[in-house]
Design a protein around this motif. Structure first.
Motif, mmCIF file in Angstrom:
data_model
loop_
_atom_site.group_PDB
_atom_site.id
_atom_site.type_symbol
_atom_site.label_atom_id
_atom_site.label_comp_id
_atom_site.label_asym_id
_atom_site.label_seq_id
_atom_site.Cartn_x
_atom_site.Cartn_y
_atom_site.Cartn_z
ATOM 1 N N GLU A 141 0.808 -1.221 0.000
ATOM 2 C CA GLU A 141 0.000 0.000 0.000
ATOM 3 C C GLU A 141 0.845 1.277 0.000
ATOM 4 O O GLU A 141 0.567 2.238 0.719
ATOM 5 C CB GLU A 141 -1.009 -0.017 1.154
ATOM 6 N N GLN A 142 1.859 1.282 -0.835
ATOM 7 C CA GLN A 142 2.724 2.457 -0.974
ATOM 8 C C GLN A 142 1.879 3.670 -1.351
ATOM 9 O O GLN A 142 0.942 3.569 -2.135
ATOM 10 C CB GLN A 142 3.791 2.216 -2.051
ATOM 11 N N GLY A 143 2.220 4.827 -0.752
ATOM 12 C CA GLY A 143 1.492 6.058 -1.038
ATOM 13 C C GLY A 143 0.235 6.236 -0.198
ATOM 14 O O GLY A 143 -0.409 7.277 -0.278
ATOM 15 N N HIS A 144 -0.119 5.249 0.606
ATOM 16 C CA HIS A 144 -1.290 5.357 1.475
ATOM 17 C C HIS A 144 -0.856 5.834 2.863
ATOM 18 O O HIS A 144 0.239 5.541 3.319
ATOM 19 C CB HIS A 144 -1.991 3.999 1.596
ATOM 20 N N TRP A 145 -1.749 6.537 3.532
ATOM 21 C CA TRP A 145 -1.502 7.030 4.880
ATOM 22 C C TRP A 145 -1.866 5.953 5.886
ATOM 23 O O TRP A 145 -2.874 5.269 5.741
ATOM 24 C CB TRP A 145 -2.301 8.298 5.140
ATOM 25 N N ASP A 146 -1.046 5.822 6.933
ATOM 26 C CA ASP A 146 -1.214 4.729 7.880
ATOM 27 C C ASP A 146 -0.722 5.151 9.261
ATOM 28 O O ASP A 146 -0.079 6.183 9.415
ATOM 29 C CB ASP A 146 -0.407 3.522 7.379
ATOM 30 N N VAL A 147 -0.990 4.315 10.240
ATOM 31 C CA VAL A 147 -0.502 4.516 11.605
ATOM 32 C C VAL A 147 0.831 3.792 11.765
ATOM 33 O O VAL A 147 1.311 3.139 10.845
ATOM 34 C CB VAL A 147 -1.546 4.010 12.626
ATOM 35 N N THR A 148 1.428 3.893 12.937
ATOM 36 C CA THR A 148 2.718 3.274 13.240
ATOM 37 C C THR A 148 2.502 1.826 13.675
ATOM 38 O O THR A 148 1.505 1.523 14.310
ATOM 39 C CB THR A 148 3.403 4.063 14.373
ATOM 40 N N GLY A 149 3.443 0.964 13.362
ATOM 41 C CA GLY A 149 3.347 -0.402 13.876
ATOM 42 C C GLY A 149 4.176 -1.381 13.091
ATOM 43 O O GLY A 149 4.791 -1.044 12.078
ATOM 44 N N GLY A 150 4.182 -2.593 13.600
ATOM 45 C CA GLY A 150 4.923 -3.653 12.950
ATOM 46 C C GLY A 150 4.754 -4.963 13.685
ATOM 47 O O GLY A 150 4.084 -5.037 14.722
ATOM 48 N N ALA A 151 5.372 -5.988 13.155
ATOM 49 C CA ALA A 151 5.250 -7.338 13.708
ATOM 50 C C ALA A 151 5.842 -7.414 15.106
ATOM 51 O O ALA A 151 6.863 -6.792 15.398
ATOM 52 C CB ALA A 151 5.951 -8.337 12.798
ATOM 53 N N ILE A 152 5.184 -8.183 15.952
ATOM 54 C CA ILE A 152 5.726 -8.493 17.266
ATOM 55 C C ILE A 152 6.713 -9.637 17.074
ATOM 56 O O ILE A 152 6.384 -10.659 16.467
ATOM 57 C CB ILE A 152 4.605 -8.892 18.247
ATOM 58 N N GLU A 153 7.926 -9.436 17.545
ATOM 59 C CA GLU A 153 8.975 -10.446 17.392
ATOM 60 C C GLU A 153 8.781 -11.579 18.400
ATOM 61 O O GLU A 153 8.238 -11.352 19.482
ATOM 62 C CB GLU A 153 10.354 -9.804 17.577
#
Length: 156
Positions: free
Chosen positions: A45-57
């Motif tokens: 989803e390049q170019g889309h606005w989003d919140v912060t986050g990522g995978a839990i290790e």
């Protein structure tokens, strides 16, 4: 008994098994949220606005992941954190179905202390109100938005 070798390093989160992500809706305590415009090297989803986050290790706690993601992506520290919602994110990526569980928290930061920490993934940061959101938004944002609208911090 035959032992079957397993190489979990080849398994892809969200595709070969359910991925779990720590999501942070960053706010300033005054009704604004910080959104990131996904850059050309973002996973999707390049170019889309989003919140912060990522995978839990593996082995990492949910809040540990929130604090890590905020430091990595925004180069700042968390001032306050509060659970918001959890949702399933069923999507498609490069023709493959994906499934993630998003555990979403409200995270307060100092708005003057944020900057892009991963310029290869994020092309822009900007502050918005829930009534003045940019377009296009990430396909899953509406799920967090629904919880944000109900939250006392964002009542107009």
């Amino acid at each position: 008994m035959v032992k079957v070798a397993s190489n979990n390093h080849d398994k892809r989160r969200g595709i070969d098994h359910i991925g779990v992500s720590a999501v942070a809706v960053i706010h300033d305590g005054k009704g604004r949220i910080l959104l990131q415009k996904r850059g050309p090297k973002a996973r999707d989803e390049q170019g889309h606005w989003d919140v912060t986050g990522g995978a839990i290790e593996f082995g990492e706690g949910i809040l540990e992941a929130i604090f890590r993601e905020v430091r990595e992506e925004l180069k700042t520290e968390v001032l306050d954190v509060e659970y918001l919602t959890t949702y399933d994110a069923h999507r498609e990526h490069n023709g493959q179905k994906t499934h993630w569980i998003a555990i979403v928290h409200l995270v307060k930061v100092n708005p003057k202390a944020v900057s892009v920490g991963e310029p290869h993934k994020v092309s822009e940061l900007a502050w918005f109100t829930l009534h003045n959101l940019p377009q296009p938004m990430h396909s899953q944002f509406h799920k967090a938005h629904k919880a944000l609208v109900k939250h006392k911090l964002f009542v107009s």
